[in-house]
Design an enzyme around this catalytic site. Structure first.
Site: not given
Length: 217
Positions: A97, A185-187
Site C-alpha cells: 500500500m 504506508g504498509s504491506r
C-alpha cells in the site's frame, strides 16, 4: 466517509490548517506567495483526509473465495515456509500500500479467529524482503470451513508507526469486515494452502474486500 482511527488526526489537521491560513493571510503581503503557501496548507489537509478515507465496499461473501484484505499492488506471489503459526509450506501473496491507498485492513475470509498476535519490530521499507519477519507487525489466523486456516500479516512500513488490529481470538468474523488499520504506508501478506488457485498477478492493483485473490481448486 472517514475511518474512526483518523478522527483525532483529522480534527487537529483541520485546526492547524485553519490557523495556518489565517496566519498566512495576516503576515504575508505578497499575493503570489500568500496563495502558494495557502495551497500547500490545504494540500496537507487533503492528503490527511485521503489517507483516512473508508469507502464502502461491495463484498460478495463466499467461503470458496479469498479476498484481498487491502487496496494496493501485488508485489509477491511465491511458495514459502510459514514458521510462526502454520509451520508448513504455503502460497504467499503480498499487497503493498502506498500512502495514497486506502489503509483499512479487511478480513480476507470469514470464520473463527484462532490466532492474533502483535510483534514489535523495526520499520524497514515495506517492500524489503525481511520486513515480514523483522518489522512491527500483527499476525492473524482465521479458520475457514473450506480453505482451512488462512493467515494474514499486517506489516508496518518506513512511515508507519502504529498498527491497529481488531481481531480477537475465538471471535467469529465476517469476510470483508474491518479487521484493522495501518497508519502511513504498509504491506499485508496473506498465506494460503498450496492447493489454492491464485487469481491475481504480480503488479496487479487490487481492492480490499472486493478483489478475489484465490479460490479453491
Amino acid at each position: 466517509m472517514f475511518h474512526k482511527e483518523g478522527q483525532k488526526i483529522i480534527f487537529f489537521s483541520m485546526l492547524i490548517t485553519v490557523i495556518l491560513i489565517f496566519t498566512i493571510d495576516y503576515f504575508i503581503t505578497i499575493s503570489w506567495l500568500r496563495t502558494v503557501t495557502m495551497l500547500i496548507a490545504v494540500s496537507f489537509l487533503v492528503l490527511i483526509l485521503q489517507f483516512f478515507r473508508n469507502p464502502k465496499r461491495n463484498t460478495h461473501v463466499n467461503d470458496d473465495h479469498i479476498l484481498s484484505p487491502v487496496d494496493g499492488k501485488v508485489v509477491v506471489i511465491e511458495e514459502v515456509f510459514e514458521n510462526e503459526y502454520l509451520n508448513e509450506k504455503c502460497l504467499q501473496i503480498s499487497v503493498f500500500m502506498s500512502p495514497i491507498n486506502v489503509h483499512v485492513t479487511r478480513y480476507p475470509t470469514g470464520g473463527k479467529v484462532v490466532y492474533s498476535k502483535y510483534h514489535p519490530g523495526k520499520y524497514l521499507v515495506a517492500w524489503h524482503p525481511k520486513s515480514s519477519e523483522e518489522n512491527e507487525r500483527t499476525t492473524v489466523v482465521v479458520e475457514n470451513k473450506d480453505f482451512g486456516k488462512i493467515l494474514y500479516r499486517q506489516i508496518a512500513g518506513a512511515l508507519a508507526r502504529r498498527i491497529v488490529n481488531y481481531a480477537k481470538e475465538n471471535s467469529q468474523v465476517k469476510q470483508g469486515a474491518d479487521s484493522g488499520f495501518i497508519k502511513f504506508g504498509s504491506r499485508v501478506d496473506v498465506f494460503l494452502p498450496l492447493h489454492s488457485n491464485i487469481k491475481v498477478e504480480l503488479n496487479q492493483k487490487v481492492t480490499g474486500g472486493e478483489t478475489v485473490i484465490a479460490t479453491l481448486e
